[in-house]
Design a protein around this motif. Structure first.
Motif, PDB file in Angstrom:
ATOM      1  N   GLN A 143      69.834 -48.624  -7.109  1.00 25.43           N
ATOM      2  CA  GLN A 143      70.841 -48.943  -8.292  1.00 25.43           C
ATOM      3  C   GLN A 143      70.698 -47.863  -9.102  1.00 25.43           C
ATOM      4  O   GLN A 143      71.198 -47.867  -9.983  1.00 25.43           O
ATOM      5  CB  GLN A 143      69.399 -50.053  -8.584  1.00 25.43           C
ATOM      6  N   GLN A 147      73.633 -45.856  -7.996  1.00 24.81           N
ATOM      7  CA  GLN A 147      74.403 -46.586  -8.265  1.00 24.81           C
ATOM      8  C   GLN A 147      74.880 -47.332  -7.584  1.00 24.81           C
ATOM      9  O   GLN A 147      76.001 -47.832  -7.107  1.00 24.81           O
ATOM     10  CB  GLN A 147      75.660 -45.703  -8.840  1.00 24.81           C
ATOM     11  N   ASN A 311      68.044 -50.323 -17.067  1.00 23.71           N
ATOM     12  CA  ASN A 311      69.725 -50.923 -16.498  1.00 23.71           C
ATOM     13  C   ASN A 311      69.750 -52.790 -17.102  1.00 23.71           C
ATOM     14  O   ASN A 311      69.917 -53.282 -16.366  1.00 23.71           O
ATOM     15  CB  ASN A 311      69.884 -51.215 -14.919  1.00 23.71           C
TER      16      ASN A 311
END
Length: 351
Positions: A143, A147, A311
């Motif tokens: 993540q 990405q 995030n």
């Protein structure tokens, strides 16, 4: 062998606080602990376990000092990695092959350097550090660093090809790498070794390092590195790991009452605390939420936990090498510790 408490000294903290680059300073200390020369001597003397345990004790003492001092180093792990050590940025900027060894730690650097020294036409051009994702696991790495959080590592070929990157997965250290064309100048190989071995029965004990990780690295070198041809290669990792053993918990990680001796709990209090901490964290090293006030009130010293956002999600994680239960595997990760979050970045030239 007990954790060398004489190493938790003000001098260590003074040196750390004076360092202009904290992670670089810690990396240097850990490289001294897991020393290449001592490793080669251990191989010759057939005493890798002793080398490893001594180094782990030094790392534990260093981590204890930094946690007890307030844990400022762990804030550094929440920052983005240096651009020149960020896989996405590197693959976009220059031709190279990135070999990501899932779960590789700083402990394995000496063996990689030993392999390189024995390989003709192989030169090591750089040995430094990169940062794991936070919390330190593969899912968060996909993540935060790639990405590509929606896909598992076997499903990254298509998104990688859209970036002009040839992608390969090596499921085991014994697998032979599929051919990579010499004209493919950007290559990303994800090896599930050594992390895939952490669930093996042998991984319940320190000996797993000697019986599985070291020979496994030698197989990966032959089965992957030697099949990539003449090219620039970067060896790195998504996260490191904690190393412990049911017979050596006191050596490899402190209990809370060692970090905070003023608490001085009874044996009954220690047992109750372990059980409650296990309930809060579910046997893991982080939860994806803030702790409640009731949960916080049961932690005698909050220096061992950290709540942070990444995030746009909130996490609470256990800091350092602190353990609250015995048993299970000797290899663990998902928190915020020196050897989970500071990972190798080794650049080679073969050709």
């Amino acid at each position: 062998m007990a954790v060398p408490k004489d190493l938790w000294t003000p001098a260590i903290l003074d040196s750390y606080l004076a360092a202009p680059a904290p992670i670089e300073w810690v990396f240097g200390r850990l490289r001294q602990a897991f020393d290449d020369v001592r490793y080669r001597q251990a191989i010759q003397a057939n005493s890798i376990p002793a080398w490893l345990l001594n180094a782990e004790c030094e790392a534990a003492a260093l981590e204890m000092s930094l946690v007890a001092a307030g844990g400022m180093i762990y804030d550094e792990f929440l920052q983005p990695p240096p651009v020149d050590r960020d896989i996405g940025s590197v693959l976009q900027s220059s031709p190279c092959c990135v070999l990501l060894l899932d779960g590789l730690s700083l402990r394995e650097i000496p063996e990689i350097l030993d392999r390189a020294a024995q390989t003709p036409n192989c030169s090591v051009t750089r040995i430094t550090w990169a940062l794991a994702a936070t919390p330190a696991d593969t899912t968060h790495f996909r993540q935060q660093r790639l990405q590509m959080g929606g896909a598992n590592i076997t499903q990254l070929a298509t998104p990688m090809s859209q970036l002009g990157v040839t992608y390969r997965v090596q499921r085991s250290q014994v697998d032979i790498l599929e051919p990579v064309s010499p004209t493919d100048r950007k290559v990303f190989v994800w090896s599930q070794f050594p992390d895939a071995t952490f669930g093996d029965e042998s991984a319940k004990h320190l000996g797993h390092f000697t019986t599985t990780i070291v020979p496994g690295l030698r197989q990966v070198w032959n089965n992957v590195l030697m099949r990539l041809g003449k090219r620039r290669i970067i060896i790195t990792s998504d996260h490191g790991y904690l190393l412990r053993d049911r017979a050596a918990d006191s050596s490899l990680g402190p209990e809370l009452w060692e970090v905070c001796p003023a608490w001085n709990p009874s044996q009954a209090d220690q047992k109750t605390f372990r059980q409650r901490f296990n309930q809060i964290f579910g046997g893991g090293r982080f939860v994806d939420r803030e702790l409640t006030q009731d949960e916080l009130s049961e932690i005698p010293d909050r220096r061992i936990i950290k709540t942070f956002q990444k995030n746009y999600k909130t996490y609470t994680t256990v800091l350092g090498r602190f353990f609250w239960r015995a048993g299970g595997a000797a290899f663990d990760h998902d928190g915020l510790s020196l050897l989970e979050n500071i990972v190798p970045w080794i650049e080679l030239e073969i050709g």
